[in-house]
Design a protein around this motif. Sequence first.
Motif, PDB file in Angstrom:
ATOM      1  N   GLU A 192      -4.205  -4.511  -4.587  1.00 39.62           N
ATOM      2  CA  GLU A 192      -4.396  -3.116  -4.192  1.00 39.62           C
ATOM      3  C   GLU A 192      -4.665  -3.083  -2.688  1.00 39.62           C
ATOM      4  OE1 GLU A 192      -7.224  -1.070  -7.264  1.00 39.62           O
ATOM      5  OE2 GLU A 192      -7.622  -3.238  -7.233  1.00 39.62           O
ATOM      6  N   LEU A 193      -3.996  -2.207  -1.980  1.00 38.87           N
ATOM      7  CA  LEU A 193      -4.244  -2.099  -0.545  1.00 38.87           C
ATOM      8  C   LEU A 193      -5.579  -1.416  -0.255  1.00 38.87           C
ATOM      9  CD1 LEU A 193      -0.640  -1.387   0.712  1.00 38.87           C
ATOM     10  CD2 LEU A 193      -1.922  -3.525   0.762  1.00 38.87           C
ATOM     11  N   VAL A 194      -6.069  -0.668  -1.207  1.00 40.54           N
ATOM     12  CA  VAL A 194      -7.466  -0.218  -1.219  1.00 40.54           C
ATOM     13  C   VAL A 194      -7.953  -0.422  -2.646  1.00 40.54           C
ATOM     14  CG1 VAL A 194      -9.119   1.659  -0.868  1.00 40.54           C
ATOM     15  CG2 VAL A 194      -7.049   1.546   0.554  1.00 40.54           C
ATOM     16  N   GLN A 195      -8.944  -1.264  -2.829  1.00 40.57           N
ATOM     17  CA  GLN A 195      -9.504  -1.437  -4.165  1.00 40.57           C
ATOM     18  C   GLN A 195     -10.277  -0.173  -4.518  1.00 40.57           C
ATOM     19  OE1 GLN A 195     -11.793  -5.100  -4.491  1.00 40.57           O
ATOM     20  NE2 GLN A 195      -9.980  -6.165  -5.252  1.00 40.57           N
ATOM     21  N   GLY A 196      -9.735   0.593  -5.467  1.00 39.22           N
ATOM     22  CA  GLY A 196     -10.302   1.900  -5.772  1.00 39.22           C
ATOM     23  C   GLY A 196     -11.487   1.872  -6.713  1.00 39.22           C
ATOM     24  N   GLY A 230      -0.792   5.531  -3.381  1.00 43.81           N
ATOM     25  CA  GLY A 230       0.540   6.028  -3.082  1.00 43.81           C
ATOM     26  C   GLY A 230       0.646   7.534  -3.080  1.00 43.81           C
ATOM     27  N   VAL A 231       1.818   8.020  -2.663  1.00 45.66           N
ATOM     28  CA  VAL A 231       2.177   9.444  -2.659  1.00 45.66           C
ATOM     29  C   VAL A 231       1.228  10.245  -1.761  1.00 45.66           C
ATOM     30  CG1 VAL A 231       2.980  11.357  -4.102  1.00 45.66           C
ATOM     31  CG2 VAL A 231       2.943   9.061  -5.046  1.00 45.66           C
ATOM     32  N   GLY A 232       1.033   9.741  -0.545  1.00 46.36           N
ATOM     33  CA  GLY A 232       0.337  10.493   0.490  1.00 46.36           C
ATOM     34  C   GLY A 232      -1.154  10.313   0.556  1.00 46.36           C
ATOM     35  N   ARG A 233      -1.751   9.630  -0.388  1.00 44.19           N
ATOM     36  CA  ARG A 233      -3.210   9.577  -0.472  1.00 44.19           C
ATOM     37  C   ARG A 233      -3.864   9.038   0.800  1.00 44.19           C
ATOM     38  NH1 ARG A 233      -6.930  12.303  -2.508  1.00 44.19           N
ATOM     39  NH2 ARG A 233      -5.445  12.682  -4.222  1.00 44.19           N
ATOM     40  N   THR A 234      -3.236   8.066   1.460  1.00 52.05           N
ATOM     41  CA  THR A 234      -3.839   7.455   2.653  1.00 52.05           C
ATOM     42  C   THR A 234      -3.372   8.084   3.959  1.00 52.05           C
ATOM     43  OG1 THR A 234      -2.112   5.767   2.872  1.00 52.05           O
ATOM     44  CG2 THR A 234      -4.008   5.236   1.445  1.00 52.05           C
ATOM     45  N   GLU A 305       3.916  18.155   7.675  1.00 49.06           N
ATOM     46  CA  GLU A 305       2.645  18.873   7.738  1.00 49.06           C
ATOM     47  C   GLU A 305       1.684  18.430   6.631  1.00 49.06           C
ATOM     48  OE1 GLU A 305       5.609  21.772   5.684  1.00 49.06           O
ATOM     49  OE2 GLU A 305       5.637  20.209   7.237  1.00 49.06           O
ATOM     50  N   THR A 306       2.234  17.966   5.488  1.00 48.59           N
ATOM     51  CA  THR A 306       1.359  17.490   4.420  1.00 48.59           C
ATOM     52  C   THR A 306       0.660  16.209   4.839  1.00 48.59           C
ATOM     53  OG1 THR A 306       2.841  18.451   2.746  1.00 48.59           O
ATOM     54  CG2 THR A 306       1.228  16.825   1.993  1.00 48.59           C
ATOM     55  N   LEU A 307       1.424  15.249   5.331  1.00 49.54           N
ATOM     56  CA  LEU A 307       0.838  13.962   5.711  1.00 49.54           C
ATOM     57  C   LEU A 307      -0.073  14.095   6.925  1.00 49.54           C
ATOM     58  CD1 LEU A 307       3.945  11.689   5.086  1.00 49.54           C
ATOM     59  CD2 LEU A 307       1.890  11.885   3.681  1.00 49.54           C
ATOM     60  N   ALA A 308       0.294  14.942   7.886  1.00 45.29           N
ATOM     61  CA  ALA A 308      -0.582  15.180   9.038  1.00 45.29           C
ATOM     62  C   ALA A 308      -1.889  15.815   8.579  1.00 45.29           C
ATOM     63  CB  ALA A 308       0.111  16.062  10.066  1.00 45.29           C
ATOM     64  N   GLY A 309      -1.801  16.681   7.585  1.00 43.08           N
ATOM     65  CA  GLY A 309      -2.988  17.344   7.061  1.00 43.08           C
ATOM     66  C   GLY A 309      -3.957  16.389   6.405  1.00 43.08           C
ATOM     67  N   ARG A 337      -9.455   5.231   3.374  1.00 44.42           N
ATOM     68  CA  ARG A 337      -8.208   5.555   4.058  1.00 44.42           C
ATOM     69  C   ARG A 337      -7.783   6.953   3.611  1.00 44.42           C
ATOM     70  NH1 ARG A 337      -9.221   1.395   6.423  1.00 44.42           N
ATOM     71  NH2 ARG A 337      -7.959  -0.482   6.604  1.00 44.42           N
ATOM     72  N   GLY A 338      -7.421   7.797   4.559  1.00 42.63           N
ATOM     73  CA  GLY A 338      -6.943   9.125   4.211  1.00 42.63           C
ATOM     74  C   GLY A 338      -7.945   9.863   3.358  1.00 42.63           C
ATOM     75  N   LEU A 339      -7.485  10.374   2.218  1.00 44.52           N
ATOM     76  CA  LEU A 339      -8.360  11.112   1.318  1.00 44.52           C
ATOM     77  C   LEU A 339      -8.726  10.296   0.090  1.00 44.52           C
ATOM     78  CD1 LEU A 339      -6.946  14.702   1.758  1.00 44.52           C
ATOM     79  CD2 LEU A 339      -9.146  13.788   2.548  1.00 44.52           C
ATOM     80  N   LEU A 340      -8.927   9.003   0.306  1.00 44.22           N
ATOM     81  CA  LEU A 340      -9.572   8.116  -0.665  1.00 44.22           C
ATOM     82  C   LEU A 340     -10.766   7.518   0.066  1.00 44.22           C
ATOM     83  CD1 LEU A 340      -9.632   6.788  -3.430  1.00 44.22           C
ATOM     84  CD2 LEU A 340      -8.090   5.028  -2.556  1.00 44.22           C
ATOM     85  N   ILE A 341     -11.945   8.086  -0.184  1.00 46.78           N
ATOM     86  CA  ILE A 341     -13.130   7.789   0.616  1.00 46.78           C
ATOM     87  C   ILE A 341     -14.257   7.330  -0.302  1.00 46.78           C
ATOM     88  CG2 ILE A 341     -14.884   8.805   2.128  1.00 46.78           C
ATOM     89  CD1 ILE A 341     -12.673  10.730   3.109  1.00 46.78           C
TER      90      ILE A 341
END
Length: 407
Positions: A192-196, A230-234, A305-309, A337-341
């Motif tokens: 996993e690139l981020v162990q969730g 995946g799918v934009g989360r980071t 705009e989604t990924l920048a957001g 990373r991104g919106l996995l905090i």
Amino acid sequence: MQEAVQRSDFDKFVAPTYSPAQLIPQRGQGSLVWDQNGRRYVDLAGGVAVTGLGHAHPELVATLREQSESLWHVGNVFTNEPVLALAKQLTESTFADRAFFANSGAEANEAALKLARKVAHDTGDAQRGKTEIVAFQQSFHGRTLFTVSVGGQSKYSEPFGPLPPGIKHLPFNDTQAALDGITEQTCAVIVELVQGESGVRPASAEFVDALRVRCSAVNALLIFDEVQTGVGRTGELFAYLGYGIEPDILTTAKALGNGFPIGAMLTSQALAEHLTAGSHGSTFGGNPLAAAVADKVLEIVRRPETLAGVKERHAICMQRLNEINARTSVFADIRGRGLLIGAELGQQFKGRSGKLVEHAYAAGVFTLMAGPDVLRLAPSLVIPLDVLNEGMDAMERAVVQFAATPE
């Protein structure tokens, strides 16, 4: 007329594999949810990083309605138009040439691991002992017997032994251990690139680079489990793009269907050729309903705009959590990373993340645990900024109350 259901019905009729909250969400719109009593909550949990575009997204509702009035299911004796469109979009936007569709992250990982073993078998490497799968301690890859064995948390696998053999677990983010532990007997490495589930722990760039170099050196397949990232989360379409390192196989699920069950395994043409007709399959994998929704999800997430957001919202979450911590000193570390905090509890609060989640419910916000010591946030990628700040205000009230409440 059927009687209204209530929380106590879970304890009467449902297998107790979960211990759900006492409230029952009844309706969602965007990043707001209402329970059976009409109470309103801000959703910063995202169905465990699934509803990346929030609840009842109008474009997804329209897509699902249109597909539901056309074709629901035909089985894999036929293909269908939505799944072909989805496969095309996935391969055109990633390193991959081919996609295999399933219903969940566990099934996508099962397919990836089976493919690795199948490649070793077909090339004769398995007969020479090249069958070992390397995974990492505290990882999570699913609940099937194979994937739960590969996951690096014995609490999930021990009761179901004997477990599949040929699996080695190494320390996560330990570059030297990876270089030493991945050998000529290794057929695949899954990471996993981020162990969730074990605390929202991102892999370092050095570690991921070492995995790629070592896998290439010993001819082992590198599998990135991007079920949660995946799918934009980071803030990237897939997290691997932020590392600049390509895997041989990638798995994804969760946010791909925004709540409609679907998973996918992505790989190269050369590797996909080992999955000959009848070697693997899934009755519902890639059905028209799920594929149509996922195709629209991917289209929306790919919009700049989604990924920048995501990056903008990440900054707000980190700032607010650090401000909350300055006031309360509850957290020892805030990362992600991104919106996995993940916000790791300080020593005096260890083991109490579940209690903090309960305080958050009371304050009017949905959050998650990532193990007993970490609070996890995984809100919608498009949560309106005013709603996000409302949720963080509620989070602050929850943390203050939690800090003042003895164990």
